[in-house]
Design a protein around this motif. Sequence first.
Motif, short mmCIF file in Angstrom:
data_model
loop_
_atom_site.label_atom_id
_atom_site.label_comp_id
_atom_site.label_asym_id
_atom_site.label_seq_id
_atom_site.Cartn_x
_atom_site.Cartn_y
_atom_site.Cartn_z
N GLU A 50 -9.40 -2.26 3.80
CA GLU A 50 -10.36 -3.35 3.97
C GLU A 50 -10.31 -3.46 2.36
OE1 GLU A 50 -12.55 -6.13 5.40
OE2 GLU A 50 -11.64 -4.55 6.53
N ILE A 51 -10.21 -2.73 1.39
CA ILE A 51 -10.28 -3.24 -0.16
C ILE A 51 -9.00 -4.05 -0.24
CG2 ILE A 51 -9.89 -2.42 -2.41
CD1 ILE A 51 -12.07 -0.04 -1.63
N ILE A 52 -7.76 -3.64 0.16
CA ILE A 52 -6.57 -4.27 0.01
C ILE A 52 -6.60 -5.59 0.70
CG2 ILE A 52 -4.25 -4.26 0.49
CD1 ILE A 52 -4.30 -0.99 0.22
N LYS A 53 -7.04 -5.59 1.89
CA LYS A 53 -7.16 -6.97 2.78
C LYS A 53 -8.20 -7.94 1.75
CE LYS A 53 -8.94 -8.78 6.89
NZ LYS A 53 -10.13 -8.54 7.88
N ILE A 54 -9.14 -7.46 1.46
CA ILE A 54 -10.33 -8.44 0.68
C ILE A 54 -9.50 -8.87 -0.68
CG2 ILE A 54 -12.28 -8.47 -0.76
CD1 ILE A 54 -13.52 -6.70 1.72
N CYS A 55 -9.02 -7.82 -1.39
CA CYS A 55 -8.54 -8.40 -2.83
C CYS A 55 -7.17 -9.23 -2.30
CB CYS A 55 -7.75 -7.26 -3.23
SG CYS A 55 -9.05 -6.15 -4.09
N ARG A 56 -6.49 -9.18 -1.35
CA ARG A 56 -5.30 -9.96 -0.57
C ARG A 56 -5.73 -11.29 -0.69
NH1 ARG A 56 -1.85 -7.05 2.33
NH2 ARG A 56 -0.58 -6.93 0.85
N GLU A 57 -6.68 -11.45 0.25
CA GLU A 57 -7.37 -12.64 0.64
C GLU A 57 -7.95 -13.37 -0.57
OE1 GLU A 57 -10.07 -11.97 3.88
OE2 GLU A 57 -8.87 -11.69 5.27
N LEU A 68 0.11 -9.75 -3.53
CA LEU A 68 -0.17 -8.52 -3.13
C LEU A 68 0.71 -8.18 -2.00
CD1 LEU A 68 -3.80 -7.52 -3.41
CD2 LEU A 68 -2.02 -6.91 -5.25
N LYS A 69 1.53 -8.90 -1.67
CA LYS A 69 2.66 -8.54 -0.59
C LYS A 69 3.19 -7.07 -0.58
CE LYS A 69 6.32 -10.61 2.04
NZ LYS A 69 7.17 -11.81 2.31
N GLY A 70 3.21 -6.37 0.24
CA GLY A 70 3.59 -5.06 0.35
C GLY A 70 2.63 -3.79 -0.37
N LEU A 75 -6.24 0.89 -5.00
CA LEU A 75 -6.70 0.68 -6.66
C LEU A 75 -5.66 -0.18 -7.47
CD1 LEU A 75 -8.35 2.00 -9.09
CD2 LEU A 75 -6.41 3.50 -9.45
N MET A 76 -4.62 -0.22 -7.08
CA MET A 76 -3.50 -1.41 -7.58
C MET A 76 -4.04 -2.86 -7.31
SD MET A 76 0.30 -1.95 -7.20
CE MET A 76 0.39 -3.35 -6.24
N ALA A 77 -4.44 -2.76 -5.82
CA ALA A 77 -4.93 -4.27 -5.50
C ALA A 77 -6.09 -4.72 -6.29
CB ALA A 77 -5.39 -4.30 -4.01
N LYS A 78 -7.15 -3.87 -6.41
CA LYS A 78 -8.29 -4.20 -7.10
C LYS A 78 -8.18 -4.29 -8.54
CE LYS A 78 -12.79 -2.07 -7.28
NZ LYS A 78 -13.63 -0.76 -7.37
#
Length: 105
Positions: A50-57, A68-70, A75-78
């Motif tokens: 969910e964290i990755i999804k929110i950051c990506r969106e 953030l593809k892939g 932590l990296m996404a954030k």
Amino acid sequence: MKLNGKEVRFNITDPRDAKRYEETLIKLKKKEKELKKSGQEYTLDEIMREIIKICREVLWDFTGQDVLKGCHDALMAKEVLYQFLREVARQNESLLSPFDPERIR
């Protein structure tokens, strides 16, 4: 600016980007409130996804690119999201630095 090795065009001094920035922040706050209100319990795996999804969106809404593809690391996404927000703050500070913000209405 470069985000996660990808060049993106975003300039807070461009009114179109500024509007997109404001609208995305409102959307992010709404999403956070919805998640808190849901009362749903998540597994650790679901939380990270969910964290990755929110950051990506959010980054997609800000930049129009999937920077953030892939990405499979929350932590990296954030950190990429925070990097973007720091750059926007830097751009804003650079623009306003010679002015007293109290005089701007």
